[in-house]
Scaffold this motif. Structure first.
Motif, PDB file in Angstrom:
ATOM      1  N   ARG A   8      55.192  42.872  44.784  1.00 50.48           N
ATOM      2  CA  ARG A   8      54.477  44.070  44.350  1.00 50.48           C
ATOM      3  C   ARG A   8      53.771  43.883  43.002  1.00 50.48           C
ATOM      4  O   ARG A   8      53.353  44.869  42.390  1.00 50.48           O
ATOM      5  CB  ARG A   8      55.438  45.254  44.268  1.00 50.48           C
ATOM      6  N   THR A   9      53.633  42.646  42.567  1.00 47.21           N
ATOM      7  CA  THR A   9      52.983  42.362  41.287  1.00 47.21           C
ATOM      8  C   THR A   9      51.765  41.485  41.521  1.00 47.21           C
ATOM      9  O   THR A   9      51.872  40.404  42.106  1.00 47.21           O
ATOM     10  CB  THR A   9      53.949  41.651  40.315  1.00 47.21           C
ATOM     11  N   ASP A  10      50.613  41.951  41.078  1.00 47.96           N
ATOM     12  CA  ASP A  10      49.364  41.221  41.283  1.00 47.96           C
ATOM     13  C   ASP A  10      49.048  40.340  40.084  1.00 47.96           C
ATOM     14  O   ASP A  10      49.626  40.469  39.007  1.00 47.96           O
ATOM     15  CB  ASP A  10      48.213  42.208  41.493  1.00 47.96           C
ATOM     16  N   ARG A  11      48.092  39.453  40.272  1.00 46.82           N
ATOM     17  CA  ARG A  11      47.575  38.671  39.160  1.00 46.82           C
ATOM     18  C   ARG A  11      46.623  39.535  38.347  1.00 46.82           C
ATOM     19  O   ARG A  11      46.135  40.563  38.821  1.00 46.82           O
ATOM     20  CB  ARG A  11      46.892  37.404  39.660  1.00 46.82           C
ATOM     21  N   VAL A  12      46.355  39.118  37.125  1.00 48.37           N
ATOM     22  CA  VAL A  12      45.561  39.917  36.189  1.00 48.37           C
ATOM     23  C   VAL A  12      44.178  39.290  36.031  1.00 48.37           C
ATOM     24  O   VAL A  12      44.069  38.073  35.800  1.00 48.37           O
ATOM     25  CB  VAL A  12      46.262  39.992  34.814  1.00 48.37           C
ATOM     26  N   PRO A  13      43.098  40.086  36.147  1.00 45.85           N
ATOM     27  CA  PRO A  13      41.753  39.538  35.911  1.00 45.85           C
ATOM     28  C   PRO A  13      41.534  39.225  34.438  1.00 45.85           C
ATOM     29  O   PRO A  13      42.053  39.921  33.564  1.00 45.85           O
ATOM     30  CB  PRO A  13      40.829  40.662  36.380  1.00 45.85           C
ATOM     31  N   HIS A  14      40.784  38.181  34.167  1.00 46.37           N
ATOM     32  CA  HIS A  14      40.496  37.771  32.793  1.00 46.37           C
ATOM     33  C   HIS A  14      39.014  37.478  32.638  1.00 46.37           C
ATOM     34  O   HIS A  14      38.289  37.339  33.619  1.00 46.37           O
ATOM     35  CB  HIS A  14      41.299  36.514  32.422  1.00 46.37           C
ATOM     36  N   GLY A  15      38.586  37.362  31.391  1.00 45.80           N
ATOM     37  CA  GLY A  15      37.245  36.891  31.112  1.00 45.80           C
ATOM     38  C   GLY A  15      37.194  35.382  31.252  1.00 45.80           C
ATOM     39  O   GLY A  15      38.175  34.720  31.544  1.00 45.80           O
ATOM     40  N   GLY A  16      36.018  34.842  31.017  1.00 44.80           N
ATOM     41  CA  GLY A  16      35.832  33.403  31.149  1.00 44.80           C
ATOM     42  C   GLY A  16      35.167  33.068  32.469  1.00 44.80           C
ATOM     43  O   GLY A  16      35.448  33.679  33.499  1.00 44.80           O
ATOM     44  N   THR A  17      34.264  32.101  32.427  1.00 46.76           N
ATOM     45  CA  THR A  17      33.562  31.688  33.637  1.00 46.76           C
ATOM     46  C   THR A  17      33.452  30.168  33.667  1.00 46.76           C
ATOM     47  O   THR A  17      33.366  29.512  32.622  1.00 46.76           O
ATOM     48  CB  THR A  17      32.150  32.310  33.684  1.00 46.76           C
ATOM     49  N   ASN A  18      33.475  29.624  34.860  1.00 48.30           N
ATOM     50  CA  ASN A  18      33.294  28.182  35.029  1.00 48.30           C
ATOM     51  C   ASN A  18      31.829  27.807  35.254  1.00 48.30           C
ATOM     52  O   ASN A  18      31.520  26.637  35.429  1.00 48.30           O
ATOM     53  CB  ASN A  18      34.129  27.692  36.219  1.00 48.30           C
ATOM     54  N   ASP A  19      30.970  28.800  35.234  1.00 46.90           N
ATOM     55  CA  ASP A  19      29.541  28.562  35.441  1.00 46.90           C
ATOM     56  C   ASP A  19      28.934  28.031  34.136  1.00 46.90           C
ATOM     57  O   ASP A  19      28.724  28.779  33.189  1.00 46.90           O
ATOM     58  CB  ASP A  19      28.863  29.868  35.869  1.00 46.90           C
ATOM     59  N   ARG A  20      28.654  26.752  34.092  1.00 46.99           N
ATOM     60  CA  ARG A  20      28.126  26.125  32.874  1.00 46.99           C
ATOM     61  C   ARG A  20      26.676  26.502  32.606  1.00 46.99           C
ATOM     62  O   ARG A  20      26.142  26.176  31.553  1.00 46.99           O
ATOM     63  CB  ARG A  20      28.247  24.601  32.978  1.00 46.99           C
ATOM     64  N   SER A  21      26.034  27.200  33.551  1.00 52.29           N
ATOM     65  CA  SER A  21      24.630  27.560  33.353  1.00 52.29           C
ATOM     66  C   SER A  21      24.476  28.832  32.525  1.00 52.29           C
ATOM     67  O   SER A  21      23.351  29.189  32.167  1.00 52.29           O
ATOM     68  CB  SER A  21      23.933  27.749  34.704  1.00 52.29           C
ATOM     69  N   VAL A  22      25.574  29.519  32.227  1.00 56.34           N
ATOM     70  CA  VAL A  22      25.498  30.752  31.443  1.00 56.34           C
ATOM     71  C   VAL A  22      26.261  30.573  30.134  1.00 56.34           C
ATOM     72  O   VAL A  22      27.157  29.726  30.019  1.00 56.34           O
ATOM     73  CB  VAL A  22      26.065  31.961  32.210  1.00 56.34           C
ATOM     74  N   VAL A  23      25.899  31.365  29.128  1.00 59.32           N
ATOM     75  CA  VAL A  23      26.624  31.399  27.856  1.00 59.32           C
ATOM     76  C   VAL A  23      27.720  32.443  27.993  1.00 59.32           C
ATOM     77  O   VAL A  23      27.444  33.596  28.337  1.00 59.32           O
ATOM     78  CB  VAL A  23      25.681  31.738  26.678  1.00 59.32           C
TER      79      VAL A  23
END
Length: 338
Positions: A8-23
């Protein structure tokens, strides 16, 4: 860990991206790192053919000098989050109540639930006035993520004293305190401080951090921590970074200056929360012509990622924007038409 809680416990969304084309303005990490990290890492990588010394003497010494505390009060961890889990595993039993701020870092509630505990939320701007009596643990974040405010030293110490009187351990997440010149609450009885080396030193993938605790809490954490819990390269690079005081001074100066400048520009169109942290919480509801989804898309089309803050409790019309280098900040501000 409570096995029943896993279903009954979900994972938590976070910031950060693996897309190297964006800042990436969605993760609150320093875009710069201290000089000398690469040769230290390379030397440590060669040494990683053997298990690390589980005493971590060099790392503990550097951390103790950094926070002006006894090195034996330092408990090495693979990032602050590993330390937070360790504290919750010791402090929280099934059915226990834990005092948390809202909105704040979502992993606190997740870790409490994984132990079978119940998070009880208090508004972030009043938690230091809350009564900690009857809780198995109280957790605060200074500066708070995602709102960014840092209560004064007197206010933080007064809450720690009330927790001691209530016999409630206090976990203080100081992951972003390095971006300020405020002093740590480490080395106080009944207080466990969690520190992250990867935010201010711009190395989130390194996974290096530590706890600071005294008395029976230090003994419990030292006993319970995993053997070899900090990788050899992480320990070596962490010790190196902790000695880079000039880098810290430059980072704090840049963040403070750029944060104020960004807040002024963003404030011409949106409502910006006051912040002591390397990020700004922005309420877009004051702008009639744009919502969160549209703003996220506008930023992405221009090559920037910002954080959808609706994933935090109680926030319905907010984004969170990190403070980066001046030229990068200018590009994002122009893309957001402020």
């Amino acid at each position: 860990m409570d096995r029943d809680a896993l279903t009954r416990t979900d994972r938590v969304p976070h910031g950060g991206t693996n897309d190297r084309s964006v800042v990436d303005f969605s993760a609150n990490t320093n875009p710069e790192s201290p000089a000398g990290v690469t040769p230290v890492y390379d030397a440590a990588r060669a040494a990683a053919r053997r298990y690390p010394s589980d005493g971590y003497a060099e790392f503990r010494t550097a951390a103790g000098e950094y926070l002006d505390c006894d090195s034996q009060q330092v408990v090495p961890t693979a990032g602050a989050l590993a330390g937070i889990r360790l504290v919750c595993a010791i402090a929280v039993d099934p059915g226990d109540r834990v005092l948390l701020p809202e909105p704040s870092f979502g992993e606190y509630a997740r870790e409490v639930r994984l132990q079978g505990g119940t998070p009880e939320f208090v508004p972030h701007d009043t938690i230091f006035e809350a009564d900690p009596t009857g809780y198995a643990l109280a957790i605060v974040c200074t500066p708070n993520n995602p709102t960014g405010e840092l209560p004064g030293r007197c206010e933080r110490e007064a809450f720690a004293a009330r927790c001691r009187s209530a016999d409630t351990p206090l976990l203080v997440d100081e992951a972003f305190l390095d971006f300020t010149d405020a002093s740590s609450l480490g080395s106080q009885s009944g207080v466990i401080v969690a520190r992250s080396l990867t935010k201010v030193f711009g190395l989130p993938g390194l996974r290096a951090g530590f706890l600071v605790a005294t008395d029976e809490w230090r003994e419990a954490l030292e006993t319970a921590r995993p053997a070899w819990g900090l990788a050899t390269p992480a320990a070596a690079v962490g010790a190196h970074c902790l000695e880079c005081t000039d880098f810290l001074d430059r980072t704090r100066e840049r963040v403070a200056s750029e944060r104020d400048r960004m807040a002024d520009r963003l404030g011409s169109r949106f409502t910006v929360h006051p912040s002591d942290a390397p990020f700004l919480l922005v309420d877009v509801s004051s702008a009639d012509d744009v919502g969160v989804d549209a703003l996220l898309e506008t930023a992405r089309e221009a090559g920037y990622a910002i954080r959808d803050a609706r994933t935090f409790r109680t926030l319905e019309s907010h984004v969170r924007i990190a403070v980066r280098r001046p030229a990068e900040n200018d590009g994002l501000l122009e893309a957001l038409d402020v």
